[in-house]
Scaffold this motif. Sequence first.
Motif, PDB file in Angstrom:
ATOM      1  N   THR A  23      27.304  47.522  30.811  1.00  0.00           N
ATOM      2  CA  THR A  23      28.738  47.754  30.993  1.00  0.00           C
ATOM      3  C   THR A  23      29.189  47.276  32.365  1.00  0.00           C
ATOM      4  OG1 THR A  23      28.703  49.659  29.502  1.00  0.00           O
ATOM      5  CG2 THR A  23      30.546  49.530  31.053  1.00  0.00           C
ATOM      6  N   LYS A  24      28.414  47.621  33.409  1.00  0.00           N
ATOM      7  CA  LYS A  24      28.775  47.184  34.757  1.00  0.00           C
ATOM      8  C   LYS A  24      28.726  45.661  34.875  1.00  0.00           C
ATOM      9  CE  LYS A  24      27.768  51.071  37.709  1.00  0.00           C
ATOM     10  NZ  LYS A  24      26.979  51.503  38.874  1.00  0.00           N
ATOM     11  N   LYS A  25      27.723  45.061  34.246  1.00  0.00           N
ATOM     12  CA  LYS A  25      27.612  43.598  34.266  1.00  0.00           C
ATOM     13  C   LYS A  25      28.833  42.978  33.580  1.00  0.00           C
ATOM     14  CE  LYS A  25      24.541  39.832  32.949  1.00  0.00           C
ATOM     15  NZ  LYS A  25      23.273  39.443  32.331  1.00  0.00           N
ATOM     16  N   ASP A  26      29.245  43.550  32.445  1.00  0.00           N
ATOM     17  CA  ASP A  26      30.424  43.052  31.732  1.00  0.00           C
ATOM     18  C   ASP A  26      31.676  43.164  32.598  1.00  0.00           C
ATOM     19  OD1 ASP A  26      28.889  42.464  29.510  1.00  0.00           O
ATOM     20  OD2 ASP A  26      29.513  44.237  28.368  1.00  0.00           O
ATOM     21  N   LEU A  27      31.823  44.282  33.301  1.00  0.00           N
ATOM     22  CA  LEU A  27      32.991  44.469  34.159  1.00  0.00           C
ATOM     23  C   LEU A  27      32.981  43.490  35.340  1.00  0.00           C
ATOM     24  CD1 LEU A  27      33.165  48.370  34.075  1.00  0.00           C
ATOM     25  CD2 LEU A  27      34.913  46.795  33.196  1.00  0.00           C
ATOM     26  N   ARG A  28      31.815  43.278  35.941  1.00  0.00           N
ATOM     27  CA  ARG A  28      31.719  42.302  37.035  1.00  0.00           C
ATOM     28  C   ARG A  28      32.043  40.903  36.530  1.00  0.00           C
ATOM     29  NH1 ARG A  28      26.947  45.372  38.312  1.00  0.00           N
ATOM     30  NH2 ARG A  28      25.711  43.756  37.290  1.00  0.00           N
ATOM     31  N   ARG A  29      31.465  40.530  35.388  1.00  0.00           N
ATOM     32  CA  ARG A  29      31.728  39.214  34.798  1.00  0.00           C
ATOM     33  C   ARG A  29      33.213  39.070  34.499  1.00  0.00           C
ATOM     34  NH1 ARG A  29      32.947  38.441  30.068  1.00  0.00           N
ATOM     35  NH2 ARG A  29      31.976  40.331  29.261  1.00  0.00           N
ATOM     36  N   GLY A  30      33.809  40.118  33.938  1.00  0.00           N
ATOM     37  CA  GLY A  30      35.230  40.080  33.608  1.00  0.00           C
ATOM     38  C   GLY A  30      36.101  39.881  34.841  1.00  0.00           C
ATOM     39  N   LEU A  31      35.766  40.573  35.922  1.00  0.00           N
ATOM     40  CA  LEU A  31      36.543  40.398  37.150  1.00  0.00           C
ATOM     41  C   LEU A  31      36.378  38.975  37.676  1.00  0.00           C
ATOM     42  CD1 LEU A  31      38.381  41.468  39.343  1.00  0.00           C
ATOM     43  CD2 LEU A  31      36.355  42.349  40.539  1.00  0.00           C
ATOM     44  N   HIS A  32      35.163  38.448  37.654  1.00  0.00           N
ATOM     45  CA  HIS A  32      34.950  37.056  38.099  1.00  0.00           C
ATOM     46  C   HIS A  32      35.794  36.091  37.273  1.00  0.00           C
ATOM     47  CE1 HIS A  32      31.930  37.451  41.193  1.00  0.00           C
ATOM     48  NE2 HIS A  32      31.145  38.161  40.399  1.00  0.00           N
ATOM     49  N   GLU A  33      35.850  36.308  35.962  1.00  0.00           N
ATOM     50  CA  GLU A  33      36.641  35.429  35.097  1.00  0.00           C
ATOM     51  C   GLU A  33      38.127  35.533  35.421  1.00  0.00           C
ATOM     52  OE1 GLU A  33      35.496  36.544  31.120  1.00  0.00           O
ATOM     53  OE2 GLU A  33      33.525  35.586  31.326  1.00  0.00           O
ATOM     54  N   LEU A  34      38.614  36.740  35.628  1.00  0.00           N
ATOM     55  CA  LEU A  34      40.030  36.922  35.952  1.00  0.00           C
ATOM     56  C   LEU A  34      40.374  36.308  37.313  1.00  0.00           C
ATOM     57  CD1 LEU A  34      40.532  40.568  34.656  1.00  0.00           C
ATOM     58  CD2 LEU A  34      41.572  38.494  33.722  1.00  0.00           C
ATOM     59  N   LEU A  35      39.436  36.368  38.252  1.00  0.00           N
ATOM     60  CA  LEU A  35      39.684  35.813  39.586  1.00  0.00           C
ATOM     61  C   LEU A  35      39.817  34.293  39.577  1.00  0.00           C
ATOM     62  CD1 LEU A  35      37.336  38.012  41.797  1.00  0.00           C
ATOM     63  CD2 LEU A  35      39.842  38.022  41.775  1.00  0.00           C
ATOM     64  N   LYS A  36      39.365  33.657  38.515  1.00  0.00           N
ATOM     65  CA  LYS A  36      39.503  32.200  38.410  1.00  0.00           C
ATOM     66  C   LYS A  36      40.968  31.789  38.267  1.00  0.00           C
ATOM     67  CE  LYS A  36      35.000  31.448  36.288  1.00  0.00           C
ATOM     68  NZ  LYS A  36      34.284  31.035  35.072  1.00  0.00           N
ATOM     69  N   THR A  37      41.780  32.702  37.704  1.00  0.00           N
ATOM     70  CA  THR A  37      43.167  32.347  37.417  1.00  0.00           C
ATOM     71  C   THR A  37      44.194  33.257  38.082  1.00  0.00           C
ATOM     72  OG1 THR A  37      43.123  33.694  35.403  1.00  0.00           O
ATOM     73  CG2 THR A  37      42.563  31.345  35.189  1.00  0.00           C
ATOM     74  N   GLU A  38      43.742  34.407  38.615  1.00  0.00           N
ATOM     75  CA  GLU A  38      44.693  35.363  39.174  1.00  0.00           C
ATOM     76  C   GLU A  38      44.262  35.841  40.547  1.00  0.00           C
ATOM     77  OE1 GLU A  38      46.390  38.552  36.757  1.00  0.00           O
ATOM     78  OE2 GLU A  38      45.191  37.754  35.102  1.00  0.00           O
ATOM     79  N   ASN A  39      45.241  36.234  41.332  1.00  0.00           N
ATOM     80  CA  ASN A  39      44.990  36.831  42.627  1.00  0.00           C
ATOM     81  C   ASN A  39      44.506  38.268  42.421  1.00  0.00           C
ATOM     82  OD1 ASN A  39      45.663  38.353  45.121  1.00  0.00           O
ATOM     83  ND2 ASN A  39      46.433  36.355  45.765  1.00  0.00           N
ATOM     84  N   PHE A  40      43.519  38.669  43.190  1.00  0.00           N
ATOM     85  CA  PHE A  40      42.959  40.024  43.059  1.00  0.00           C
ATOM     86  C   PHE A  40      44.041  41.097  43.162  1.00  0.00           C
ATOM     87  CE2 PHE A  40      41.115  43.866  44.986  1.00  0.00           C
ATOM     88  CZ  PHE A  40      40.198  44.200  44.009  1.00  0.00           C
ATOM     89  N   ASP A  41      44.980  40.897  44.069  1.00  0.00           N
ATOM     90  CA  ASP A  41      46.030  41.892  44.270  1.00  0.00           C
ATOM     91  C   ASP A  41      46.876  42.106  43.014  1.00  0.00           C
ATOM     92  OD1 ASP A  41      45.167  42.139  46.910  1.00  0.00           O
ATOM     93  OD2 ASP A  41      46.550  40.580  47.607  1.00  0.00           O
ATOM     94  N   LYS A  42      46.934  41.090  42.157  1.00  0.00           N
ATOM     95  CA  LYS A  42      47.748  41.170  40.939  1.00  0.00           C
ATOM     96  C   LYS A  42      46.969  41.708  39.725  1.00  0.00           C
ATOM     97  CE  LYS A  42      51.320  38.546  42.508  1.00  0.00           C
ATOM     98  NZ  LYS A  42      52.098  39.298  43.455  1.00  0.00           N
ATOM     99  N   ILE A  43      45.656  41.751  39.824  1.00  0.00           N
ATOM    100  CA  ILE A  43      44.824  42.208  38.702  1.00  0.00           C
ATOM    101  C   ILE A  43      44.795  43.733  38.680  1.00  0.00           C
ATOM    102  CG2 ILE A  43      42.484  42.225  37.730  1.00  0.00           C
ATOM    103  CD1 ILE A  43      42.057  39.482  39.070  1.00  0.00           C
ATOM    104  N   SER A  44      45.009  44.291  37.500  1.00  0.00           N
ATOM    105  CA  SER A  44      44.976  45.754  37.353  1.00  0.00           C
ATOM    106  C   SER A  44      43.694  46.184  36.642  1.00  0.00           C
ATOM    107  CB  SER A  44      46.181  46.223  36.541  1.00  0.00           C
ATOM    108  OG  SER A  44      46.075  45.761  35.202  1.00  0.00           O
ATOM    109  N   VAL A  45      43.367  47.447  36.784  1.00  0.00           N
ATOM    110  CA  VAL A  45      42.215  48.004  36.074  1.00  0.00           C
ATOM    111  C   VAL A  45      42.435  47.856  34.570  1.00  0.00           C
ATOM    112  CG1 VAL A  45      40.955  50.140  35.554  1.00  0.00           C
ATOM    113  CG2 VAL A  45      41.556  49.590  37.923  1.00  0.00           C
TER     114      VAL A  45
END
Length: 166
Positions: A23-45
């Motif tokens: 689960t933690k690996k999936d969440l880390r991978r998901g955040l890495h994928e989102l960071l490719k297209t979005e600014n961290f400040d704009k990403i929500s939980v």
Amino acid sequence: MENTDSVKKETSNNKTSSRVDRTKKDLRRGLHELLKTENFDKISVKEICEHTSVNKMTFYHHYQDKYDLLDDCVREIGEEIYAKCQKNLPIEKREKAIVPLAAEVSTEVVEQCFNYQEEINNIVASSTSLGPVILQTSVEHLVELLMQEVEKLVTFKYPTEDIAAF
């Protein structure tokens, strides 16, 4: 009977541990994928959870917030780089000439960071305030850990944290 119960409990703990790790690996991978297209400040939980198909309650079971998840991503990258540096720098077999060894340690850290270039760039570029600080702190920490390995062989005139910061 007690022995069987302890085996069942151990098996159950192993399953739980692997599920948590996954689960933690999936969440880390998901955040890495989102960071490719979005600014961290704009990403929500919520967005991270939707992207990874992880329940929001499960997210909060493992992390306090998205910053905690980001810290875990950085920690994971750091651990992987550190392990590869240790493997590539068998420090215990080196001569005790400290300047060439310190240079070799620093070079290896930079080379390994280059291997994680995409992940590191995503983190650094994702937040104007956090990214550069995270990168600098992480690299200093890696060099410090590796220099502590060297310190087991030789005595430094200066503390390893000062050498790493240099």
